[in-house]
Design an enzyme around this catalytic site. Structure first.
Site: not given
Length: 332
Positions: A114, A254, A284
């Site tokens: 990520c 994020h 996500n």
């Protein structure tokens, strides 16, 4: 002094939407449970099983070239950040290069989970500042649905599919990437990983039967480490550059979990209106989440805006980056 600036940005998300109501018919969950825990209402899914991450990356890069007016043959390097490559080999970058007609560019993949966007940006910055390249494309392409277990109520609400790309070029102005800090700690491996499919645990009937080719996550451990590490790396970058929360124009974390975002932003004391969030619409999207968020809000970003971005992912790998925005986006 030469700096590396973002001079263009574009993104792509699939048309198909998987919302919480639809998900509740697939697994034992509901909208209230998902929204209260992670803040996600819907996510985009690339349903065509014949298309991989490269398809979305190609769409994002194509839009980037159209918007910036850069000819494909003028791009010198493409860095693709993905945890979901089309194949073990060749690289997803090589497929995007071919499909976008980037005939003069070199390309390669990086895997920083990520945190892929800020890690790839640090690499692009190095190429630009050194003078080795002057037109670098960073693309993050993540078909997260390909590694999501839709029988696991703890993880399947989290992930969506997306791609986003930026053009990175040199500038002599005090703009672009100013500073970055990056960390990795292999002790995090058991807590967030895909257990099988690599050389340590090759695919077999047993690994498939055990559903080991999907994301495995120990949520509480990941949450605790994500809050601590995104917070500390952001504070470190801000301190080195004499930035207070008042000095920042935007904070772009994020998009993994709205509660993580709220916890980090709250402890830095950044006003909510300065924190860019789109997790409710996309979930996500791993490495694509930060540039996807920047692209969605780009009409609000102004040249000279001070931005701190931070991410945390499997590895564990995490970090933060201080960026000064380099262009004004014309209003639609």
């Amino acid at each position: 002094m030469t700096h590396a600036k973002i001079s263009g940005i574009a993104s792509y998300v699939p048309e198909d939407i998987l919302d919480n109501e639809m998900l509740s018919k697939m697994v034992d969950t509901n909208d209230e449970w998902i929204t209260s825990r992670v803040g996600i209402k819907e996510r985009r899914i690339l349903k065509d099983t014949s298309k991989g991450s490269s398809y979305m990356g190609t769409q994002a890069v194509g839009r980037l070239l159209d918007q910036t007016g850069v000819a494909p043959e003028d791009v010198e390097l493409l860095i693709c950040a993905t945890s979901n490559p089309d194949y073990r080999f060749p690289s997803t970058a090589s497929i995007i290069l071919h499909d976008c007609g980037l005939s003069n560019a070199y390309g390669y993949d990086i895997q920083a989970a990520c945190a892929g966007f800020i890690v790839a940006m640090q690499a692009a910055r190095s190429y630009i500042v050194s003078g080795l390249y002057s037109k670098v494309v960073v693309v993050c392409a993540e078909k997260m649905s390909s590694m999501t277990d839709y029988e696991d109520r703890a993880t399947c609400p989290l992930f969506g599919d997306a791609a986003a790309a930026v053009l990175v070029e040199p500038t002599q102005e005090e703009l672009g990437v100013i500073d970055g800090e990056f960390h990795v700690d292999g002790e995090g491996v058991p807590h967030l990983l895909m257990k099988a499919g690599g050389s340590a645990a090759p695919a077999s009937h047993q690994t498939v039967d055990n559903r080991e080719h999907f994301v495995y996550q120990e949520g509480r451990t990941v949450y605790k480490n994500a809050v601590r590490d995104m917070l500390s790396s952001s504070q470190s970058v801000m301190k080195r550059n004499n930035l207070s929360a008042d000095d920042l124009d935007w904070f772009v974390p994020h998009q993994a979990n709205l509660r993580i975002i709220e916890a980090v932003g709250g402890r830095i004391k950044i006003p909510e209106e300065k924190i860019l969030v789109n997790i409710q619409h996309y979930g996500n999207t791993s490495a694509a989440s930060i540039p996807l968020c920047l692209d969605e809000y780009k009409t609000r970003l102004k040249k000279g805006d001070k931005i701190v971005m931070t991410a945390f992912g499997a590895g564990f790998t995490w970090g933060a980056m201080y960026l000064i925005w380099a262009f004004d986006t014309p209003q639609a």
